[in-house]
Write an enzyme that holds these catalytic residues in place. Structure first.
Site, PDB file in Angstrom:
ATOM      1  N   GLU A  71       0.835  -1.206   0.000  1.00 49.46           N
ATOM      2  CA  GLU A  71       0.000   0.000   0.000  1.00 49.46           C
ATOM      3  C   GLU A  71       0.874   1.262   0.000  1.00 49.46           C
ATOM      4  OE1 GLU A  71      -3.913   1.589   2.412  1.00 49.46           O
ATOM      5  OE2 GLU A  71      -2.223   0.918   3.608  1.00 49.46           O
ATOM      6  N   LYS A  78      -9.040   3.227  -2.692  1.00 52.20           N
ATOM      7  CA  LYS A  78      -9.548   2.684  -1.432  1.00 52.20           C
ATOM      8  C   LYS A  78     -10.878   3.343  -1.080  1.00 52.20           C
ATOM      9  CE  LYS A  78      -7.708   1.699   3.223  1.00 52.20           C
ATOM     10  NZ  LYS A  78      -6.525   1.911   4.099  1.00 52.20           N
ATOM     11  N   CYS A 100      -5.030  -2.831   2.761  1.00 54.75           N
ATOM     12  CA  CYS A 100      -4.958  -2.700   4.205  1.00 54.75           C
ATOM     13  C   CYS A 100      -6.276  -3.084   4.888  1.00 54.75           C
ATOM     14  CB  CYS A 100      -4.527  -1.274   4.542  1.00 54.75           C
ATOM     15  SG  CYS A 100      -3.833  -1.026   6.190  1.00 54.75           S
TER      16      CYS A 100
END
Length: 335
Positions: free
Chosen positions: A45, A127, A161
């Site tokens: 990430e 995200k 994540c």
């Protein structure tokens, strides 16, 4: 016929807040993975230009000092550094997945990109919800790029994540019959007092994702280098909140089994595993959450893939059609 290939994941520190330096280092890792026979390589990430760890160490007002450098070194889609990465995938005949801080004019997003082995961008995504302090830096994604892509290596998806702690997001991915999943992590370097932020809990999230979705999970992970630590830590209080290392990369099979011998947490390198998509059929025979093991009559998911925009531009034709709209008030008077 079963598809078989070799996968690699990166455990390494970025060149912190130096986008060109990150690209140079990444190309070296891509070349090494290709030389080792890998067909796909995955980075963690925000590996470009590094995860902004300062958000967890100081108040936002203090962190303003980092904003301009981080903004200017974030990746722009179709920018020169972006194109260099696509060319590296082509030059080395390898699929490439990586996480980046994506700059779109004045805003930043936690993004993931997937290139094929000919250097074509297959998918970019953002995200859906940045986690906690990340919201001081990044904007939200939406469902328009929440997808699984059909490739010659199978159906590939990506999440970042703590998206792996979102049950509905995971189920949406499972519904698209994912076979290879990239679980991108930044490193497990902060808040040693918080078990939920550590490697054990979060690697378990990647492992359970493989078990629940009956798919292979590639879990690349960053490392916090001494150079990064020296930039970030200026007080004793900050030193108690973050440490060097935090690398815990791994690859999991569709039964949840780890497929690699892990590297030490402060060591940089690549992990490799042989992938056989045929093994997924064995795992699916026990439990397919969106097939024979589902109960849509009891629970089901609403999945909105509509692109969300702050501005809708109306054409003259749209405006003309609006003039024909009749609105009735409570008094039944036409307006």
């Amino acid at each position: 016929m079963s598809i078989k290939f070799k996968a690699s994941v990166v455990q390494a520190a970025p060149v912190f807040m130096d986008l060109d330096g990150c690209v140079d280092k990444a190309i070296g890792l891509i070349e090494r993975a290709s030389q080792e026979g890998a067909d796909i390589i995955a980075f963690g990430e925000c590996w470009f230009p590094g995860y902004p760890w300062w958000i967890w160490l100081s108040p936002t007002a203090h962190n303003v000092q980092y904003f301009q450098q981080y903004h200017e070194n974030s990746l722009v889609v179709d920018g020169p550094q972006f194109k260099r990465l696509g060319q590296a995938a082509k030059d080395n005949n390898i699929f490439l997945s990586f996480g980046a801080s994506e700059r779109d004019h004045g805003s930043l997003y936690i993004a993931q990109f997937l290139f094929d082995n000919e250097g074509n961008l297959l998918k970019g995504r953002r995200k859906l919800k940045p986690t906690h302090m990340e919201r001081t830096v990044y904007g939200d994604g939406d469902g328009s790029d929440f997808d699984v892509i059909d490739t010659e290596l199978g159906r590939i998806g990506q999440l970042a994540c703590w998206e792996h702690l979102q049950p509905l997001s995971k189920y949406a991915m499972f519904s698209m019959h994912e076979q290879v999943h990239i679980a991108a992590w930044p490193s497990f370097s902060t808040y040693p007092q918080a078990y939920a932020l550590g490697a054990t809990a979060n690697n378990a999230a990647s492992q359970v994702y493989a078990l629940e979705g009956q798919c292979y999970v590639l879990a690349p992970c960053g490392v916090l280098s001494q150079e990064m630590y020296d930039v970030l830590v200026t007080t004793e209080e900050q030193a108690e909140l973050i440490g060097v290392g935090g690398g815990f990369a791994q690859i999991y099979g569709p039964d949840g089994s780890p497929l690699c011998e892990p590297l030490p947490e402060n060591e940089e390198g690549l992990l490799f595993a042989e992938i056989d998509l045929g093994a997924i059929s064995i795992a699916k025979s026990f439990a397919d959450p969106v097939g024979h093991y589902s109960r849509p009559d009891v629970t089901r998911l609403l999945f909105n893939k509509t692109r969300q925009s702050p501005v809708d531009v109306l054409s003259p034709t749209d405006l003309a059609s609006q003039e024909d709209i009749v609105i009735e008030t409570d008094d039944n008077q036409e307006q």
